[in-house]
Design a protein around this motif. Structure first.
Motif, PDB file in Angstrom:
ATOM      1  N   THR A 144      -5.633  11.137  -8.320  1.00  0.00           N
ATOM      2  CA  THR A 144      -6.371  12.346  -8.679  1.00  0.00           C
ATOM      3  C   THR A 144      -7.853  12.112  -8.538  1.00  0.00           C
ATOM      4  N   GLU A 145      -8.621  13.212  -8.494  1.00  0.00           N
ATOM      5  CA  GLU A 145     -10.083  13.254  -8.487  1.00  0.00           C
ATOM      6  C   GLU A 145     -10.715  12.885  -7.149  1.00  0.00           C
ATOM      7  N   SER A 146      -9.967  12.290  -6.216  1.00  0.00           N
ATOM      8  CA  SER A 146     -10.529  11.951  -4.916  1.00  0.00           C
ATOM      9  C   SER A 146      -9.399  11.920  -3.898  1.00  0.00           C
ATOM     10  N   PRO A 147      -9.590  12.452  -2.693  1.00  0.00           N
ATOM     11  CA  PRO A 147      -8.487  12.514  -1.735  1.00  0.00           C
ATOM     12  C   PRO A 147      -8.040  11.170  -1.205  1.00  0.00           C
ATOM     13  N   THR A 148      -8.930  10.165  -1.184  1.00  0.00           N
ATOM     14  CA  THR A 148      -8.520   8.881  -0.586  1.00  0.00           C
ATOM     15  C   THR A 148      -8.713   7.712  -1.521  1.00  0.00           C
ATOM     16  N   LYS A 149      -9.729   7.720  -2.379  1.00  0.00           N
ATOM     17  CA  LYS A 149      -9.990   6.615  -3.297  1.00  0.00           C
ATOM     18  C   LYS A 149      -9.602   7.050  -4.698  1.00  0.00           C
ATOM     19  N   ALA A 150      -8.535   6.488  -5.244  1.00  0.00           N
ATOM     20  CA  ALA A 150      -7.960   6.987  -6.488  1.00  0.00           C
ATOM     21  C   ALA A 150      -8.804   6.614  -7.692  1.00  0.00           C
ATOM     22  N   SER A 151      -9.143   7.608  -8.540  1.00  0.00           N
ATOM     23  CA  SER A 151      -9.786   7.336  -9.814  1.00  0.00           C
ATOM     24  C   SER A 151      -8.731   7.170 -10.899  1.00  0.00           C
ATOM     25  N   ASN A 152      -7.753   8.070 -10.921  1.00  0.00           N
ATOM     26  CA  ASN A 152      -6.594   7.932 -11.793  1.00  0.00           C
ATOM     27  C   ASN A 152      -5.360   7.720 -10.919  1.00  0.00           C
ATOM     28  N   LEU A 153      -4.451   6.894 -11.381  1.00  0.00           N
ATOM     29  CA  LEU A 153      -3.246   6.613 -10.618  1.00  0.00           C
ATOM     30  C   LEU A 153      -2.047   6.790 -11.525  1.00  0.00           C
TER      31      LEU A 153
ATOM     32  N   CYS B 287     -21.472  -9.190  -9.300  1.00  0.00           N
ATOM     33  CA  CYS B 287     -21.383 -10.121  -8.173  1.00  0.00           C
ATOM     34  C   CYS B 287     -19.982 -10.150  -7.576  1.00  0.00           C
ATOM     35  N   VAL B 288     -19.078  -9.312  -8.086  1.00  0.00           N
ATOM     36  CA  VAL B 288     -17.705  -9.271  -7.577  1.00  0.00           C
ATOM     37  C   VAL B 288     -17.298  -7.814  -7.386  1.00  0.00           C
ATOM     38  N   SER B 289     -16.593  -7.537  -6.301  1.00  0.00           N
ATOM     39  CA  SER B 289     -16.005  -6.220  -6.079  1.00  0.00           C
ATOM     40  C   SER B 289     -14.562  -6.403  -5.628  1.00  0.00           C
ATOM     41  N   PHE B 290     -13.778  -5.335  -5.713  1.00  0.00           N
ATOM     42  CA  PHE B 290     -12.392  -5.463  -5.289  1.00  0.00           C
ATOM     43  C   PHE B 290     -11.927  -4.214  -4.547  1.00  0.00           C
ATOM     44  N   GLU B 291     -10.894  -4.407  -3.705  1.00  0.00           N
ATOM     45  CA  GLU B 291     -10.159  -3.309  -3.084  1.00  0.00           C
ATOM     46  C   GLU B 291      -8.679  -3.522  -3.363  1.00  0.00           C
ATOM     47  N   PHE B 292      -7.996  -2.433  -3.612  1.00  0.00           N
ATOM     48  CA  PHE B 292      -6.573  -2.496  -3.959  1.00  0.00           C
ATOM     49  C   PHE B 292      -5.830  -1.457  -3.133  1.00  0.00           C
ATOM     50  N   LEU B 293      -4.734  -1.880  -2.513  1.00  0.00           N
ATOM     51  CA  LEU B 293      -3.954  -0.992  -1.656  1.00  0.00           C
ATOM     52  C   LEU B 293      -2.485  -1.087  -2.019  1.00  0.00           C
ATOM     53  N   VAL B 294      -1.844   0.068  -2.151  1.00  0.00           N
ATOM     54  CA  VAL B 294      -0.398   0.138  -2.354  1.00  0.00           C
ATOM     55  C   VAL B 294       0.204   0.838  -1.146  1.00  0.00           C
TER      56      VAL B 294
ATOM     57  N   MET C  87      -7.708   1.914  -3.869  1.00  0.00           N
ATOM     58  CA  MET C  87      -8.615   1.919  -5.012  1.00  0.00           C
ATOM     59  C   MET C  87      -9.692   0.877  -4.756  1.00  0.00           C
ATOM     60  N   GLU C  88     -10.891   1.121  -5.277  1.00  0.00           N
ATOM     61  CA  GLU C  88     -11.946   0.125  -5.117  1.00  0.00           C
ATOM     62  C   GLU C  88     -12.905   0.207  -6.290  1.00  0.00           C
ATOM     63  N   SER C  89     -13.565  -0.917  -6.578  1.00  0.00           N
ATOM     64  CA  SER C  89     -14.563  -0.966  -7.637  1.00  0.00           C
ATOM     65  C   SER C  89     -15.910  -0.498  -7.098  1.00  0.00           C
ATOM     66  N   ALA C  90     -16.889  -0.497  -7.967  1.00  0.00           N
ATOM     67  CA  ALA C  90     -18.268  -0.270  -7.513  1.00  0.00           C
ATOM     68  C   ALA C  90     -18.670  -1.419  -6.596  1.00  0.00           C
ATOM     69  N   PRO C  91     -19.538  -1.164  -5.623  1.00  0.00           N
ATOM     70  CA  PRO C  91     -19.937  -2.245  -4.699  1.00  0.00           C
ATOM     71  C   PRO C  91     -20.659  -3.362  -5.423  1.00  0.00           C
ATOM     72  N   ALA C  92     -20.527  -4.581  -4.888  1.00  0.00           N
ATOM     73  CA  ALA C  92     -21.214  -5.736  -5.454  1.00  0.00           C
ATOM     74  C   ALA C  92     -22.715  -5.633  -5.196  1.00  0.00           C
TER      75      ALA C  92
ATOM     76  N   ALA D 107       7.477  -1.309  -3.520  1.00  0.00           N
ATOM     77  CA  ALA D 107       6.063  -0.993  -3.305  1.00  0.00           C
ATOM     78  C   ALA D 107       5.314  -2.279  -2.955  1.00  0.00           C
ATOM     79  N   GLN D 108       4.758  -2.321  -1.731  1.00  0.00           N
ATOM     80  CA  GLN D 108       3.971  -3.483  -1.329  1.00  0.00           C
ATOM     81  C   GLN D 108       2.530  -3.280  -1.768  1.00  0.00           C
ATOM     82  N   MET D 109       1.960  -4.300  -2.455  1.00  0.00           N
ATOM     83  CA  MET D 109       0.630  -4.193  -3.026  1.00  0.00           C
ATOM     84  C   MET D 109      -0.258  -5.281  -2.443  1.00  0.00           C
ATOM     85  N   LYS D 110      -1.464  -4.902  -2.067  1.00  0.00           N
ATOM     86  CA  LYS D 110      -2.436  -5.840  -1.498  1.00  0.00           C
ATOM     87  C   LYS D 110      -3.732  -5.737  -2.298  1.00  0.00           C
TER      88      LYS D 110
END
Length: 506
Positions: free
Chosen positions: A129-138, A169-176, A184-189, A206-209
């Protein structure tokens, strides 16, 4: 005949400089290896937490009864409320029909009007929800005819020991993997990535990366101890120094080692936050909250070291150090001839798998402290592996006169099962529920707060409200029959000396 400029002395100097240079080059790569190892540990922990939440939520949804059996009154279901109370991995449960939520638990819901569906199979979906490609709520969704059974999953959280010196100093990306994929992604580092770690797992189709990226600032946080060690032994050894530095750097930069050093230096201290009877302002007792005061450093709050201590089996010696100081402080407070108490926290594994209970009873006897002046708060961060053993161990404390409290009631593993199976006499209501009393608009979590209070009354349990910050909250809690108050409205947590001055000034 011309003398050669290359002398034994200059050769030795050159070799020494080459050894030193080699050591620094080796150190650079080892710093990065250690940082990458820490990054890999964080990635594995974060992914495992999400996978556990996903699996538990899926199991919960599959076991839910039909809509007709849900007892949904005015859009609120007691069954879904019970799940909210018991499951720490899920923020919210609900049932939707044609894009509208028609039944839910008493927590904040979601707007599905702009939701994006990600198909896992014919029965299961993920919804962002809240964004078409980057999920804020899942949300995890199970399709049952024209109904969707929903569970909002907890977000991913990064926990880094050096966050005081290493902000952003750390950021992440998450893909299902789904149709389409969930991202999903965090704020940029705060800077460019110099190392990253990728971990992939499959759970229930469900494959998760998961990818963690870290800046040079993150790597630098592991540099100083290794460089000191490198300078001291570089002149004597060349190639061997690389292996030596690697082993020692890994050791001396680990959080576990720092905690062990803190234990040797007696750096773990109790801070006392009073519990007050709001009817007359009298002191009922206090909770002892552990703090870490490194020599010459800033005070470290428990959230930055307790998870690492539990992971490395160091929570027991920290608790031992805390217990010794608390029992000595009770004598300074002069509470032996009163009903006032000090409570400390203990996790399930300490109760069932260590001599925690026996040691506590022994220390009370040795220091001649009445058991009524001490209580134990059972935290819900870890589930009891064996409730029967847990009940037997806690019962030995109760028979000696020690009261058992359930800390953060409604936010962890235990829920109603702890209350039913363990000799608990007091519920400590978590701040997340107390905060609903500060809001002008009706918060769905307030229904959970009311349910906890009513349950405590029905079950003849005492209730203590934690995290109370305003007099208005005190008034509302008093009107609901909760008079034992802990929070900044009366006092922040204080070291023993300051706590004694605070009591004398009342």
């Amino acid at each position: 005949m011309k003398k050669s400029p290359i002398t034994p002395g200059s050769t030795a100097l050159l070799v020494g400089l080459l050894v030193l240079l080699t050591s620094y080059l080796a150190m650079g790569s080892l710093e990065r290896s250690v940082a990458r190892r820490e990054l890999a540990l964080q990635a594995a922990m974060m992914l495992r937490g999400f996978q556990d939440g996903y699996q538990n939520a899926r199991a919960d949804l599959a076991k839910l009864p039909s809509m007709e059996e849900m007892n949904c009154r005015d859009g609120i279901s007691d069954t879904l409320a019970r799940l909210n109370f018991d499951n720490q991995y899920v923020r919210w449960y609900g049932i939707a029909q044609e894009g509208k939520v028609i039944c839910r638990g008493p927590r904040v819901g979601v707007d599905l009007s702009d939701a994006r569906f990600h198909r896992i199979d014919d029965e299961w979906f993920l919804i962002s929800t809240e964004s078409p490609t980057k999920a804020s709520n899942l949300l995890l969704a199970q399709k049952r005819g024209n109904l969707l059974y929903l569970a909002m999953l907890e977000p991913l959280l990064f926990d880094f020991m050096h966050e005081v010196d290493c902000k952003a100093c750390v950021s992440f990306e998450f893909l299902v993997s789904a149709q389409p994929n969930v991202e999903m992604e965090s704020a940029p580092a705060s800077g460019p990535s110099v190392i990253h770690y990728v971990v992939e797992k499959t759970r229930l189709n469900a494959q998760m990366k998961f990818t963690l990226n870290a800046t040079q600032e993150y790597v630098d946080a592991f540099a100083f101890p290794g460089r000191v060690l490198s300078m001291t032994i570089a002149a004597a050894f060349g190639l061997v120094i690389g292996l030596s530095v690697y082993g020692n750097l890994t050791k001396y930069t680990s959080t576990a080692f720092l905690i062990e050093q803190g234990l040797k230096r007696n750096e773990f201290l109790p801070f006392y936050q009073p519990i007050i009877d709001s009817r007359d302002g009298s002191i009922l007792g206090a909770e002892a909250l552990v703090r870490w005061q490194p020599k010459g450093g800033n005070l470290i709050p428990p959230g930055q070291f307790i998870p690492f201590a539990e992971e490395n089996h160091l929570i027991d010696p920290i608790t031992d150090q805390l217990e010794e100081k608390v029992l000595d402080d009770i004598k300074q407070f002069g509470w032996q001839d009163s009903s006032r108490f000090v409570s400390i926290n203990a996790v399930a594994e300490q109760i069932t798998d260590t001599p925690f209970c026996a040691n506590l009873l022994r220390r009370l006897a040795e220091k001649r402290i009445p058991a009524k002046n001490f209580s134990v708060e059972i935290t819900e961060r870890h589930q009891f592996p064996d409730l029967d053993r847990g009940r037997a161990a806690l019962q030995s404390l109760v028979e000696a006169g020690i009261e058992i409290k359930l800390d953060d009631a409604g936010t962890g593993f235990g829920g109603f099962s702890y209350i039913q199976e363990l000799p608990i006499t007091t519920l400590k209501i978590d701040k997340m529920f107390i905060d609903t009393l500060r809001q002008e608009k009706q918060d769905p979590k307030r229904a959970v707060l009311q349910a906890i209070i009513e349950f405590a009354k029905t079950a003849n349990l005492h209730a203590i409200a934690e995290g109370v910050e305003t007099k208005e909250q005190v008034s509302q809690l008093s009107a609901a029959g909760v008079f034992a108050i802990q929070g900044y409205v009366y006092s922040k947590p204080m070291p023993a000396e300051e706590f004694i001055r605070w009591m004398n000034a009342r």
